[in-house]
Structure formats: structure tokens, C-alpha cells
Design a protein around this motif. Structure first.
Motif, PDB file in Angstrom:
ATOM      1  N   GLN A  49      27.230  49.763   1.312  1.00 22.71           N
ATOM      2  CA  GLN A  49      26.171  48.860   1.758  1.00 22.71           C
ATOM      3  C   GLN A  49      26.543  47.407   1.425  1.00 22.71           C
ATOM      4  N   LYS A  56      29.165  40.556   6.663  1.00 30.42           N
ATOM      5  CA  LYS A  56      28.229  39.636   7.332  1.00 30.42           C
ATOM      6  C   LYS A  56      28.237  38.260   6.673  1.00 30.42           C
ATOM      7  N   ARG A  58      27.219  37.510   3.669  1.00 32.21           N
ATOM      8  CA  ARG A  58      26.043  37.257   2.834  1.00 32.21           C
ATOM      9  C   ARG A  58      26.303  37.480   1.353  1.00 32.21           C
ATOM     10  N   SER A 119       6.457  60.607  -3.552  1.00 26.37           N
ATOM     11  CA  SER A 119       5.786  60.224  -2.314  1.00 26.37           C
ATOM     12  C   SER A 119       4.476  60.971  -2.157  1.00 26.37           C
ATOM     13  N   HIS A 140       6.345  53.504  -5.713  1.00 30.39           N
ATOM     14  CA  HIS A 140       6.802  54.203  -4.508  1.00 30.39           C
ATOM     15  C   HIS A 140       7.474  53.230  -3.534  1.00 30.39           C
ATOM     16  N   PHE A 142      10.199  52.517  -0.164  1.00 30.77           N
ATOM     17  CA  PHE A 142      10.336  53.052   1.191  1.00 30.77           C
ATOM     18  C   PHE A 142      11.779  52.921   1.661  1.00 30.77           C
ATOM     19  N   ASN A 143      12.150  53.816   2.515  1.00 25.25           N
ATOM     20  CA  ASN A 143      13.530  53.972   2.931  1.00 25.25           C
ATOM     21  C   ASN A 143      13.807  53.209   4.242  1.00 25.25           C
ATOM     22  N   PRO A 144      14.855  52.415   4.369  1.00 22.89           N
ATOM     23  CA  PRO A 144      15.883  52.093   3.376  1.00 22.89           C
ATOM     24  C   PRO A 144      15.379  51.069   2.342  1.00 22.89           C
ATOM     25  N   VAL A 147      15.861  47.283   2.483  1.00 22.43           N
ATOM     26  CA  VAL A 147      15.265  46.582   3.621  1.00 22.43           C
ATOM     27  C   VAL A 147      13.739  46.558   3.557  1.00 22.43           C
ATOM     28  N   MET A 148      13.132  47.675   3.169  1.00 25.67           N
ATOM     29  CA  MET A 148      11.678  47.816   3.282  1.00 25.67           C
ATOM     30  C   MET A 148      10.979  47.051   2.157  1.00 25.67           C
ATOM     31  N   ASN A 190       1.877  57.371   3.329  1.00 23.97           N
ATOM     32  CA  ASN A 190       2.169  58.720   3.823  1.00 23.97           C
ATOM     33  C   ASN A 190       0.927  59.441   4.336  1.00 23.97           C
ATOM     34  N   MET A 226      11.285  52.568  15.249  1.00 23.64           N
ATOM     35  CA  MET A 226      11.954  53.860  15.398  1.00 23.64           C
ATOM     36  C   MET A 226      10.882  54.823  15.906  1.00 23.64           C
ATOM     37  N   LEU A 231      12.198  59.140  13.224  1.00 23.48           N
ATOM     38  CA  LEU A 231      11.801  58.798  11.845  1.00 23.48           C
ATOM     39  C   LEU A 231      11.647  60.061  10.995  1.00 23.48           C
ATOM     40  N   ILE A 235      13.493  60.691   7.562  1.00 17.86           N
ATOM     41  CA  ILE A 235      12.800  60.945   6.278  1.00 17.86           C
ATOM     42  C   ILE A 235      13.239  62.300   5.723  1.00 17.86           C
TER      43      ILE A 235
HETATM   44  N1  3HC Z   1      20.427  50.271   3.855  1.00 21.61           N
HETATM   45  C1  3HC Z   1      20.402  48.915   3.797  1.00 21.61           C
HETATM   46  N2  3HC Z   1      20.212  48.134   4.878  1.00 21.61           N
HETATM   47  C2  3HC Z   1      20.034  48.760   6.062  1.00 21.61           C
HETATM   48  C3  3HC Z   1      20.026  50.165   6.178  1.00 21.61           C
HETATM   49  C4  3HC Z   1      20.252  50.921   5.018  1.00 21.61           C
HETATM   50  N3  3HC Z   1      20.238  52.274   5.038  1.00 21.61           N
HETATM   51  N4  3HC Z   1      19.816  50.473   7.475  1.00 21.61           N
HETATM   52  C5  3HC Z   1      19.685  49.316   8.131  1.00 21.61           C
HETATM   53  N5  3HC Z   1      19.813  48.278   7.288  1.00 21.61           N
HETATM   54  C6  3HC Z   1      19.700  46.842   7.599  1.00 21.61           C
HETATM   55  C7  3HC Z   1      20.823  46.399   8.507  1.00 21.61           C
HETATM   56  O1  3HC Z   1      21.951  46.022   7.759  1.00 21.61           O
HETATM   57  C8  3HC Z   1      20.201  45.221   9.237  1.00 21.61           C
HETATM   58  O2  3HC Z   1      20.249  44.080   8.412  1.00 21.61           O
HETATM   59  P1  3HC Z   1      20.310  42.587   9.050  1.00 21.61           P
HETATM   60  O3  3HC Z   1      19.283  42.512  10.129  1.00 21.61           O
HETATM   61  O4  3HC Z   1      20.007  41.730   7.898  1.00 21.61           O
HETATM   62  O5  3HC Z   1      21.700  42.456   9.565  1.00 21.61           O
HETATM   63  C9  3HC Z   1      18.727  45.611   9.367  1.00 21.61           C
HETATM   64  O6  3HC Z   1      18.507  46.630   8.346  1.00 21.61           O
HETATM   65  C10 3HC Z   1      18.418  46.158  10.729  1.00 21.61           C
HETATM   66  O7  3HC Z   1      19.284  47.257  10.964  1.00 21.61           O
HETATM   67  P2  3HC Z   1      19.859  47.658  12.388  1.00 21.61           P
HETATM   68  O8  3HC Z   1      19.963  46.426  13.240  1.00 21.61           O
HETATM   69  O9  3HC Z   1      21.066  48.488  12.180  1.00 21.61           O
HETATM   70  O10 3HC Z   1      18.804  48.676  12.987  1.00 21.61           O
HETATM   71  P3  3HC Z   1      17.250  48.524  13.211  1.00 21.61           P
HETATM   72  O11 3HC Z   1      16.881  47.171  13.688  1.00 21.61           O
HETATM   73  O12 3HC Z   1      16.841  49.720  13.996  1.00 21.61           O
HETATM   74  O13 3HC Z   1      16.633  48.680  11.758  1.00 21.61           O
HETATM   75  C11 3HC Z   1      15.556  50.121  10.251  1.00 21.61           C
HETATM   76  C12 3HC Z   1      16.844  49.815  11.002  1.00 21.61           C
HETATM   77  C13 3HC Z   1      15.246  48.983   9.271  1.00 21.61           C
HETATM   78  C14 3HC Z   1      15.794  51.422   9.488  1.00 21.61           C
HETATM   79  C15 3HC Z   1      14.381  50.239  11.298  1.00 21.61           C
HETATM   80  O14 3HC Z   1      14.736  51.156  12.284  1.00 21.61           O
HETATM   81  C16 3HC Z   1      13.076  50.667  10.688  1.00 21.61           C
HETATM   82  O15 3HC Z   1      12.342  49.856  10.116  1.00 21.61           O
HETATM   83  N6  3HC Z   1      12.753  51.978  10.796  1.00 21.61           N
HETATM   84  C17 3HC Z   1      11.545  52.540  10.215  1.00 21.61           C
HETATM   85  C18 3HC Z   1      11.782  52.783   8.758  1.00 21.61           C
HETATM   86  C19 3HC Z   1      10.579  53.357   8.099  1.00 21.61           C
HETATM   87  O16 3HC Z   1       9.516  53.530   8.655  1.00 21.61           O
HETATM   88  N7  3HC Z   1      10.752  53.664   6.802  1.00 21.61           N
HETATM   89  C20 3HC Z   1       9.704  54.259   6.019  1.00 21.61           C
HETATM   90  C21 3HC Z   1       9.934  55.734   5.938  1.00 21.61           C
HETATM   91  S1  3HC Z   1       8.657  56.517   5.026  1.00 21.61           S
HETATM   92  C22 3HC Z   1       9.190  56.453   3.457  1.00 21.61           C
HETATM   93  O17 3HC Z   1      10.250  55.985   3.122  1.00 21.61           O
HETATM   94  C23 3HC Z   1       8.227  57.022   2.463  1.00 21.61           C
HETATM   95  C24 3HC Z   1       8.672  58.361   1.943  1.00 21.61           C
HETATM   96  O18 3HC Z   1       7.813  58.674   0.875  1.00 21.61           O
HETATM   97  C25 3HC Z   1       8.607  59.460   2.978  1.00 21.61           C
END
Ligand code: 3HC
Length: 283
Positions: A49, A56, A58, A119, A140, A142-144, A147-148, A190, A226, A231, A235
Motif C-alpha cells: 500500500q 503516486k 505522496r 462489527s 469500529h 471501516f474497510n479500506p 481510506v474510510m 452495519n 460500489m 460490496l 466485506i
Molecule cells: N487500501 C488503501 N487505499 C485504497 C484501497 C485499499 N485497500 N483501495 C482503494 N484505495 C484508495 C486508492 O489508492 C485511491 O486513492 P487516491 O484517490 O488517493 O489515489 C482511492 O482509494 C480510490 O480508489 P480507486 O480509484 O482504486 O477505486 P474507487 O474509486 O472505486 O474507490 C473504494 C475504492 C474507496 C473502496 C470505493 O469503491 C468505496 O468507497 N467502496 C465502498 C467501501 C465501503 O462501503 N466500505 C465499508 C464496508 S463496511 C465495513 O467495513 C464495516 C464492517 O464491519 C463490515
């Protein structure tokens, strides 16, 4: 109390993300799992990562090295002996989590805070197996995780205001947005998100549309980043099912019944991205 060193229990998807963000905030991190190779796999994920961020522009190689040097490997919970905070992100299984908290209560310093990334399991019940329920709290993520932005700060019945405010401050320092939530099944996200995913799976089950169709309508019609089926795979279908079971049992309301198709996929071992197959097939 000043937090300097944090143990993260569990080095999977969530544990490695939490470790990464703690280390990049400047904390010493003890990354713990039952096997050394699991922790090494978690660190490899963080390293990959960070490489992306370097590509990039950064982050520099030096920053990456400094960040990784703040993470140490642990396979014994006894290594919590000199930390001020433990964040448990182990597998979502009640008996495993209760066992970890019993042990942590024995080995961690008396004033250390014990947090869980659970969760869906009740913080109050986890706290009750320790002699410090006022220092047990839900944190708690959130994934990733990198980012979240959200951290649900889940308060058990006995969680003290002091514990809450330390964790709230830590979440802000990690550049997250903490929101206080009461300890009821599914907490907040959730409770809302997983029934929506379950309903999406019902729509597939009833032939309303294909998985691709359901994802498309929610991306284009509701502006979700997504689709819900993607999603769910992301998850983990086992996690989605486990959360539906907790809601169903916790509220006793049939509106939370898990979709039979979700159950079937979990029975088949098609758990989503992590097993290479869920509603979609992954390489
Ligand atoms: N780790 C770190 N950074 C990541 C990543 C990861 N696994 N996946 C994506 N990223 C970063 C990318 O590097 C990119 O960064 P940048 O814009 O600064 O260059 C940015 O996120 C956007 O990634 P992409 O352009 O590759 O793809 P998307 O625009 O589709 O974004 C996503 C990916 C952020 C995962 C987006 O699809 C999203 O928000 N999805 C929904 C995620 C969600 O709902 N998560 C919550 C799940 S529920 C949970 O976790 C709770 C549990 O209890 C069940």
C-alpha cells in the motif's frame, strides 16, 4: 494518560489497515497474531500500500522505512505488558474475542484501554469478562481503513467518559471522524448497510436482476461507489451473514432474516474476494 504504544490484535484486512494508520500517525505498533507468518503477511500488505503511495509521489522511501520501523511483530498477548491501548481486530467470533479480552485483562497494564473493532458483538458483554469494564470500548473502523473516514466509537454500558474521550481524541489524531454510538446490535452503520445488502441479495434470489444488474442500478441510481453485491463480496459473505444473524437474534424481528441465497453461498465456502469466489469470480 498518554498513548505511545498500541497493540493491534489480528493482522488481517482490518488489523493491518489499523496498524498502518496508527504507525503513520506516529505511534509505536505491536502487531499481534497467532502466527508470525500472518503478521508478516499483514506487514507485506501495508508495504504494498505504501509503495502505491510512493508511486503516486505522496510518500518517500524514507517515510515508508520510518513508518515500518514503528511496527513490531508479536505472537504473544503478553507483549501487551507495556502498551497503553490494545485494539482487537481478530476474527469475528464471540468465544475467540472473549478469550482474548480475558487474557488481555491479565497481561495489559492496569490502566490500559482495551478496544475492540468488532462489527457486531456487544461491547458490554466483552467488557463483562474483564475487571476493567470502564476501560473497554468499541473502536469500529471501516474497510479500506486508510481510506474510510469513519470510526464508530461504541460505548458499552460501563464505558467511562474518560475512556470515550481518549478514544475520540485518538480517532481524530488518526484523521478519522469519530461518532458516538450506543451498544445495540449492529451499532449504526452495519444495522443500516447490511440489511440493504441482504435485500440486494434477495433481489438476485428472486430474479429481479442479475448481480451485475443490481450493482449497476445502485451505482447509477443511488450513486453508491460500489454496488451492494460487489460490496458484499468485498466485506465477506460470512461476515455479512454473521451480522444479519446478530441483528435477527438481537432484535427478534423477522425483517432481519438472512436471505437463503446468502446462506447457500456461505455453505459453499464462496465467501467473496478473500476466497476467490463470491457472487463474482476473482483472480
Ligand atoms: N487500501 C488503501 N487505499 C485504497 C484501497 C485499499 N485497500 N483501495 C482503494 N484505495 C484508495 C486508492 O489508492 C485511491 O486513492 P487516491 O484517490 O488517493 O489515489 C482511492 O482509494 C480510490 O480508489 P480507486 O480509484 O482504486 O477505486 P474507487 O474509486 O472505486 O474507490 C473504494 C475504492 C474507496 C473502496 C470505493 O469503491 C468505496 O468507497 N467502496 C465502498 C467501501 C465501503 O462501503 N466500505 C465499508 C464496508 S463496511 C465495513 O467495513 C464495516 C464492517 O464491519 C463490515
Amino acid at each position: 494518560m498518554k498513548i505511545e504504544k498500541v497493540m493491534v490484535v489480528g493482522s488481517g484486512q482490518m488489523g493491518s489497515g489499523i496498524s498502518q494508520v496508527l504507525a503513520q500517525t506516529g505511534y509505536q505498533v505491536v502487531m499481534n497474531d497467532i502466527k508470525k507468518e500472518y503478521v508478516e503477511k499483514g506487514i507485506a500488505k501495508i508495504s504494498k500500500q505504501l509503495d502505491r503511495e510512493i508511486q503516486k509521489g505522496r510518500r518517500t522511501e524514507e517515510e515508508k522505512a520510518a513508518l515500518l520501523s514503528r511496527i513490531t511483530i508479536s505472537t504473544e498477548l503478553e507483549d501487551a505488558k507495556d502498551v497503553q491501548l490494545v485494539i482487537e481486530a481478530a476474527t469475528e467470533n464471540k468465544e475467540i474475542k472473549l478469550g482474548i479480552f480475558r487474557k488481555l485483562d491479565e497481561v495489559a497494564p492496569e490502566n490500559a484501554i482495551l478496544a475492540s473493532n468488532t462489527s457486531s458483538l456487544p461491547i458490554t458483554e466483552i467488557a463483562a469478562v474483564t475487571n476493567r469494564p470502564e476501560k473497554v470500548i468499541g473502536m469500529h473502523f471501516f474497510n479500506p481503513v486508510p481510506v474510510m473516514k469513519l470510526v464508530e466509537v461504541n460505548r458499552g454500558l460501563a464505558t467511562s467518559d474518560e475512556t470515550f474521550s481518549i478514544i475520540e481524541d485518538l480517532a481524530k489524531e488518526m484523521k478519522k471522524v469519530p461518532v458516538a454510538i450506543k451498544d445495540f446490535p449492529g451499532f449504526a452503520v452495519n444495522r443500516i448497510l447490511i440489511p440493504m445488502i441482504n435485500e440486494a441479495i434477495y433481489a438476485v434470489y428472486e430474479g429481479i436482476a442479475s448481480p451485475e444488474g443490481i450493482d449497476e442500478v445502485m451505482k447509477l441510481g443511488a450513486n453508491h461507489p460500489m454496488g451492494p453485491i460487489t460490496l458484499a463480496d468485498y466485506i465477506g459473505l460470512d461476515t455479512c451473514l454473521a451480522i444479519m444473524e446478530v441483528l435477527y437474534e438481537g432484535f427478534g424481528d423477522p425483517k432481519y432474516r438472512p436471505c437463503p441465497l446468502l446462506r447457500k453461498y456461505v455453505e459453499a465456502g464462496w465467501l467473496g474476494v478473500k476466497t476467490g469466489r463470491g457472487f463474482y469470480v476473482y483472480n
